[in-house]
Design a protein around this motif. Structure first.
Motif, short mmCIF file in Angstrom:
data_model
loop_
_atom_site.label_atom_id
_atom_site.label_comp_id
_atom_site.label_asym_id
_atom_site.label_seq_id
_atom_site.Cartn_x
_atom_site.Cartn_y
_atom_site.Cartn_z
N ARG A 128 9.63 7.47 2.14
CA ARG A 128 9.32 6.76 3.05
C ARG A 128 8.57 7.16 4.46
N ARG A 129 8.53 8.51 4.20
CA ARG A 129 8.33 9.05 5.60
C ARG A 129 6.70 9.08 5.58
N LEU A 131 3.15 10.07 5.63
CA LEU A 131 2.50 11.37 5.49
C LEU A 131 1.22 11.45 5.94
N SER A 132 0.67 10.47 6.96
CA SER A 132 -0.79 10.58 7.37
C SER A 132 -1.03 11.76 8.33
N ALA A 133 0.01 12.33 8.96
CA ALA A 133 -0.17 13.34 9.74
C ALA A 133 -0.43 14.53 9.06
N LEU A 134 0.45 14.60 8.06
CA LEU A 134 0.29 15.71 7.04
C LEU A 134 -1.07 15.77 6.49
N ILE A 178 0.23 12.92 -0.64
CA ILE A 178 -0.52 12.13 0.20
C ILE A 178 -1.22 11.04 -0.47
N ASN A 179 -1.81 11.10 -1.49
CA ASN A 179 -2.52 10.44 -2.43
C ASN A 179 -1.73 9.51 -3.19
N ARG A 184 0.80 3.88 -3.24
CA ARG A 184 1.91 2.80 -3.05
C ARG A 184 1.78 1.84 -1.74
N ARG A 185 1.01 2.47 -0.82
CA ARG A 185 1.05 1.61 0.69
C ARG A 185 -0.04 0.73 0.28
#
Length: 221
Positions: A128-129, A131-134, A178-179, A184-185
């Motif tokens: 749920r975190r 990951l866009s910053a990552l 990330i992918n 999922r989103r």
């Protein structure tokens, strides 16, 4: 009664679209993998020069997908298919070498890749975190890895190839997560070919890194 997504509650419709996007994306990944295998088979006797030409064609198809996605779904899917075939031709000389010298390394790398992608893909899909910053850090880490790879071409560094492959696995672990979170989103079904291309590239690079590690270890024996 009409039971289409358009007439369902928003939460259910979103979940249905997300599940459909996942299924469609995985189907594109499987199709791309099949065309990659076909290209690798057809190009098993190609020389290095032909492999470079095929790589350039694959890269052109990948770039073309970015533009085609805004205009034609059919063209985007066609370019994805071309990408799979051309990248298979490009990698064919490498796979052919290992098939002749150390075929066991191919199977071991394939198994390791399947476990790697399944594990990190599931983690990315479930977390749920955000990951866009990552993603930004992973992108610049990938750029740095490419530069490091170019340095290795001209400078001999002890265990440089092993370090390169291990760092590559770390970076693509992040990109895989990330992918899959992106998958999922997202609920835009038109994005399926582009996400499939990203996931396939994750799989291919992870496989090649494992092949470099396992094949190199076998050659040192």
């Amino acid at each position: 009664m009409d039971d289409s997504i358009a007439y369902r509650p928003a939460g259910i419709a979103t979940r249905d679209q997300s599940h459909l996007l996942f299924a469609r994306t995985m189907a594109f990944v499987a199709g791309t993998a099949a065309l990659f295998a076909l290209g690798a088979y057809l190009g098993r006797d190609l020389g290095g020069g032909a492999g470079i030409i095929a790589f350039v064609a694959a890269f052109a198809a990948l770039i073309g997908m970015q533009f085609a996605s805004r205009r034609s779904r059919e063209l985007t899917v066609g370019l994805l298919a071309a990408f799979g075939l051309f990248i298979g031709l490009a990698v064919a000389p490498t796979l052919s070498y290992y098939a002749g010298q150390d075929p066991q390394a191919l199977w071991q790398s394939g198994g390791a890749t399947a476990l790697f992608i399944a594990g990190f893909g599931a983690a990315g899909y479930a977390t749920r975190r955000d990951l866009s910053a990552l993603a930004r850090y992973a992108f610049w880490a990938l750029v740095a890895l490419i530069i490091f790879g170019l340095v290795l071409v001209f400078v001999s560094i002890p265990n440089g190839a092993l370090v390169y492959a291990v760092l590559g696995l770390v970076i693509f672990a992040a990109l895989t997560m990330i992918n899959f979170q992106r998958l999922r989103r997202n609920t835009d079904l038109a994005s399926a070919p582009l996400i499939a291309a990203s996931i396939f590239l994750d799989i291919l690079n992870v496989f090649l890194f494992f092949l470099q590690i396992i094949g190199g270890r076998s050659n040192d024996r």
